[in-house]
Motif scaffolding. Structure first.
Motif, PDB file in Angstrom:
ATOM      1  N   VAL A 185       0.848  -1.192   0.000  1.00 22.42           N
ATOM      2  CA  VAL A 185       0.000   0.000   0.000  1.00 22.42           C
ATOM      3  C   VAL A 185       0.883   1.241   0.000  1.00 22.42           C
ATOM      4  O   VAL A 185       1.866   1.307   0.744  1.00 22.42           O
ATOM      5  CB  VAL A 185      -0.903   0.018   1.250  1.00 22.42           C
ATOM      6  CG1 VAL A 185      -1.838   1.217   1.221  1.00 22.42           C
ATOM      7  CG2 VAL A 185      -1.690  -1.263   1.355  1.00 22.42           C
ATOM      8  N   VAL A 186       0.544   2.214  -0.837  1.00 21.38           N
ATOM      9  CA  VAL A 186       1.294   3.476  -0.862  1.00 21.38           C
ATOM     10  C   VAL A 186       0.877   4.316   0.343  1.00 21.38           C
ATOM     11  O   VAL A 186      -0.294   4.630   0.519  1.00 21.38           O
ATOM     12  CB  VAL A 186       1.025   4.260  -2.168  1.00 21.38           C
ATOM     13  CG1 VAL A 186       1.764   5.589  -2.156  1.00 21.38           C
ATOM     14  CG2 VAL A 186       1.433   3.433  -3.366  1.00 21.38           C
ATOM     15  N   LEU A 187       1.865   4.636   1.206  1.00 18.83           N
ATOM     16  CA  LEU A 187       1.576   5.433   2.397  1.00 18.83           C
ATOM     17  C   LEU A 187       1.619   6.918   2.087  1.00 18.83           C
ATOM     18  O   LEU A 187       0.846   7.701   2.617  1.00 18.83           O
ATOM     19  CB  LEU A 187       2.601   5.144   3.495  1.00 18.83           C
ATOM     20  CG  LEU A 187       2.493   3.860   4.279  1.00 18.83           C
ATOM     21  CD1 LEU A 187       3.357   3.953   5.512  1.00 18.83           C
ATOM     22  CD2 LEU A 187       1.059   3.548   4.682  1.00 18.83           C
ATOM     23  N   GLN A 188       2.585   7.315   1.263  1.00 17.94           N
ATOM     24  CA  GLN A 188       2.715   8.736   0.938  1.00 17.94           C
ATOM     25  C   GLN A 188       3.496   8.885  -0.356  1.00 17.94           C
ATOM     26  O   GLN A 188       4.194   7.968  -0.783  1.00 17.94           O
ATOM     27  CB  GLN A 188       3.452   9.475   2.053  1.00 17.94           C
ATOM     28  CG  GLN A 188       4.900   9.053   2.173  1.00 17.94           C
ATOM     29  CD  GLN A 188       5.739  10.043   2.954  1.00 17.94           C
ATOM     30  OE1 GLN A 188       5.389  11.196   3.091  1.00 17.94           O
ATOM     31  NE2 GLN A 188       6.863   9.582   3.458  1.00 17.94           N
ATOM     32  N   LYS A 189       3.323  10.059  -0.936  1.00 23.06           N
ATOM     33  CA  LYS A 189       4.128  10.441  -2.073  1.00 23.06           C
ATOM     34  C   LYS A 189       4.739  11.793  -1.704  1.00 23.06           C
ATOM     35  O   LYS A 189       4.044  12.680  -1.230  1.00 23.06           O
ATOM     36  CB  LYS A 189       3.269  10.567  -3.330  1.00 23.06           C
ATOM     37  CG  LYS A 189       3.989  10.137  -4.577  1.00 23.06           C
ATOM     38  CD  LYS A 189       3.034   9.777  -5.687  1.00 23.06           C
ATOM     39  CE  LYS A 189       2.177  10.952  -6.107  1.00 23.06           C
ATOM     40  NZ  LYS A 189       1.337  10.665  -7.253  1.00 23.06           N
ATOM     41  N   ARG A 190       6.049  11.910  -1.835  1.00 22.24           N
ATOM     42  CA  ARG A 190       6.732  13.147  -1.457  1.00 22.24           C
ATOM     43  C   ARG A 190       7.199  13.841  -2.727  1.00 22.24           C
ATOM     44  O   ARG A 190       8.172  13.433  -3.340  1.00 22.24           O
ATOM     45  CB  ARG A 190       7.928  12.818  -0.577  1.00 22.24           C
ATOM     46  CG  ARG A 190       8.358  13.918   0.336  1.00 22.24           C
ATOM     47  CD  ARG A 190       9.604  13.498   1.083  1.00 22.24           C
ATOM     48  NE  ARG A 190      10.649  14.477   0.866  1.00 22.24           N
ATOM     49  CZ  ARG A 190      11.569  14.403  -0.088  1.00 22.24           C
ATOM     50  NH1 ARG A 190      11.604  13.388  -0.925  1.00 22.24           N
ATOM     51  NH2 ARG A 190      12.477  15.339  -0.212  1.00 22.24           N
ATOM     52  N   ASN A 191       6.454  14.844  -3.168  1.00 24.77           N
ATOM     53  CA  ASN A 191       6.776  15.502  -4.427  1.00 24.77           C
ATOM     54  C   ASN A 191       7.909  16.503  -4.241  1.00 24.77           C
ATOM     55  O   ASN A 191       7.800  17.415  -3.436  1.00 24.77           O
ATOM     56  CB  ASN A 191       5.551  16.225  -4.982  1.00 24.77           C
ATOM     57  CG  ASN A 191       4.493  15.245  -5.409  1.00 24.77           C
ATOM     58  OD1 ASN A 191       4.807  14.167  -5.897  1.00 24.77           O
ATOM     59  ND2 ASN A 191       3.249  15.600  -5.195  1.00 24.77           N
ATOM     60  N   SER A 192       8.990  16.307  -4.989  1.00 21.80           N
ATOM     61  CA  SER A 192      10.119  17.225  -4.898  1.00 21.80           C
ATOM     62  C   SER A 192      10.961  17.104  -6.161  1.00 21.80           C
ATOM     63  O   SER A 192      12.092  16.648  -6.131  1.00 21.80           O
ATOM     64  CB  SER A 192      10.943  16.900  -3.659  1.00 21.80           C
ATOM     65  OG  SER A 192      12.134  17.603  -3.661  1.00 21.80           O
ATOM     66  N   GLY A 193      10.366  17.465  -7.284  1.00 21.87           N
ATOM     67  CA  GLY A 193      11.098  17.406  -8.548  1.00 21.87           C
ATOM     68  C   GLY A 193      11.619  16.016  -8.823  1.00 21.87           C
ATOM     69  O   GLY A 193      10.910  15.023  -8.663  1.00 21.87           O
ATOM     70  N   ILE A 194      12.899  15.948  -9.167  1.00 15.50           N
ATOM     71  CA  ILE A 194      13.493  14.662  -9.523  1.00 15.50           C
ATOM     72  C   ILE A 194      13.698  13.789  -8.292  1.00 15.50           C
ATOM     73  O   ILE A 194      13.834  12.576  -8.382  1.00 15.50           O
ATOM     74  CB  ILE A 194      14.815  14.896 -10.275  1.00 15.50           C
ATOM     75  CG1 ILE A 194      15.285  13.615 -10.951  1.00 15.50           C
ATOM     76  CG2 ILE A 194      15.881  15.463  -9.391  1.00 15.50           C
ATOM     77  CD1 ILE A 194      16.366  13.845 -11.949  1.00 15.50           C
ATOM     78  N   GLN A 195      13.709  14.406  -7.103  1.00 17.09           N
ATOM     79  CA  GLN A 195      13.903  13.636  -5.871  1.00 17.09           C
ATOM     80  C   GLN A 195      12.594  13.064  -5.321  1.00 17.09           C
ATOM     81  O   GLN A 195      12.560  12.567  -4.204  1.00 17.09           O
ATOM     82  CB  GLN A 195      14.542  14.504  -4.795  1.00 17.09           C
ATOM     83  CG  GLN A 195      16.011  14.735  -5.001  1.00 17.09           C
ATOM     84  CD  GLN A 195      16.318  16.152  -5.439  1.00 17.09           C
ATOM     85  OE1 GLN A 195      15.450  16.829  -5.969  1.00 17.09           O
ATOM     86  NE2 GLN A 195      17.536  16.595  -5.246  1.00 17.09           N
TER      87      GLN A 195
END
Lengths: 205, 115
Positions: B46-56
């Motif tokens: 299960v996906v807990l979170q997605k941390r959006n930060s460009g290429i990282q």
């Protein structure tokens, strides 16, 4: 040694061929203009003077404006001389990132970020004195002894102490060029580069 | 365009970031190199979170392996990720569902999104 003047844009990361994520710095390098070619006959030494970065004519010193006029360029904000440029150059010629290729190793010179007044632990890498416990107090980040006593009766010159840190010229050597983007005049080098975003850097080959 | 985005673009443009969200059950096909051989390992959870930060940009996937909770963080744009398959869409009310770590029994179940 040949080189360019550039501007630090910032840091990011890219993925290498083996899938590893590599921290890298993006530098906007050039186009630089050759403003003077110094020769042994005329100046006593050989060098190539290049300039980069725009500024208004009223903000540029009049003697420099004469040089820019002769070279046929607009007034620039940064000027640097390189001794022993690999290629033959003439005044007024423009230099771009074509100078560099991927996989090459370069040195980058810049002015490091100013850190203000710092103690010896941060500034010179001292270990401090003693421990946090066992009755010790207020000596944790102290410099310790400054030298011997009645002989020499003074502190030796150059003793490392607390003071202003950063804001000095720093050269970072052997940085690999990961990418050259000719259309945008961008260079991507592996690792970090001295200075804050938007600061001028010299890239030397 | 921003010069840094331009550099990252080469790696980020091909992938669909919005393809999955927190609460979704995904199957990650991860390339593993052993000597000269390359094989693909599957990791489902299960996906807990997605941390959006460009290429990282990274995402965290949690699964229960032999009764032990395992969490793995993947860089979304990593070249080692072959593909990310969405198994089911989960109906959750927040973007980071860390409460799932402490939830037991029926509370640890995520309802499937309909339609």
């Amino acid at each position: 040694m040949s080189g360019l003047i550039g501007k630090k844009i910032g840091m990011t990361s890219i993925f290498g061929k083996d899938g590893k994520q590599l921290a890298c710095t993006v530098i906007e390098a050039g186009p630089c203009f050759v403003t003077q070619v110094k020769t042994t006959e005329k100046d006593g030494y050989t060098a190539v003077q290049i300039a980069y970065g725009d500024r208004k004519e009223k903000n540029s010193p009049a003697p420099l404006n004469g040089i820019y006029k002769k070279a046929g360029t607009t007034p620039k904000s940064r000027m640097v001389e390189f001794k022993g440029f690999e290629q033959e150059l003439s005044v007024g010629q423009s230099l771009t990132v074509d100078l560099f290729s991927e996989g090459e190793f370069v040195d980058v010179v810049g002015t490091s970020k100013g850190k203000g007044f710092q103690g010896v632990v941060k500034r010179h890498g001292f270990s401090g004195v003693g421990m946090q416990t066992h009755g010790q107090h207020n000596r944790l980040r102290a410099p310790g002894s400054l030298g011997a006593s009645s002989d020499p009766s003074r502190v030796m010159k150059g003793m490392r102490m607390a003071g202003r840190m950063g804001g000095v010229r720093v050269k970072k050597t052997n940085l690999e060029i990961l990418k050259v983007m000719k259309d945008q005049n961008l260079l991507v080098v592996k690792g970090s580069v001295p200075g804050h975003k938007g600061s001028f850097v010299y890239i030397e080959k | 365009m921003d010069a840094i985005k331009l550099v990252e673009q080469e790696f980020t443009k091909d992938k669909n970031v919005a393809a999955f969200n927190a609460g979704d059950t995904v199957n990650v096909y991860y390339k593993i190199r052993e000597g000269n051989k390359e094989r693909i390992q599957q990791y489902q959870g299960v996906v807990l979170q997605k941390r959006n930060s460009g290429i990282q940009t990274t995402f965290t996937v949690r699964k229960i392996s032999n009764g032990v909770g395992v969490e793995r963080i993947f860089p979304l744009y990593s070249l080692n990720i072959d593909k990310v398959e969405v198994m089911t869409r989960g109906k959750v009310r927040r973007a980071r569902i860390f409460y799932l770590r402490d939830a037991k029994g029926k509370a640890a179940k995520i309802k499937e999104k309909r339609g």
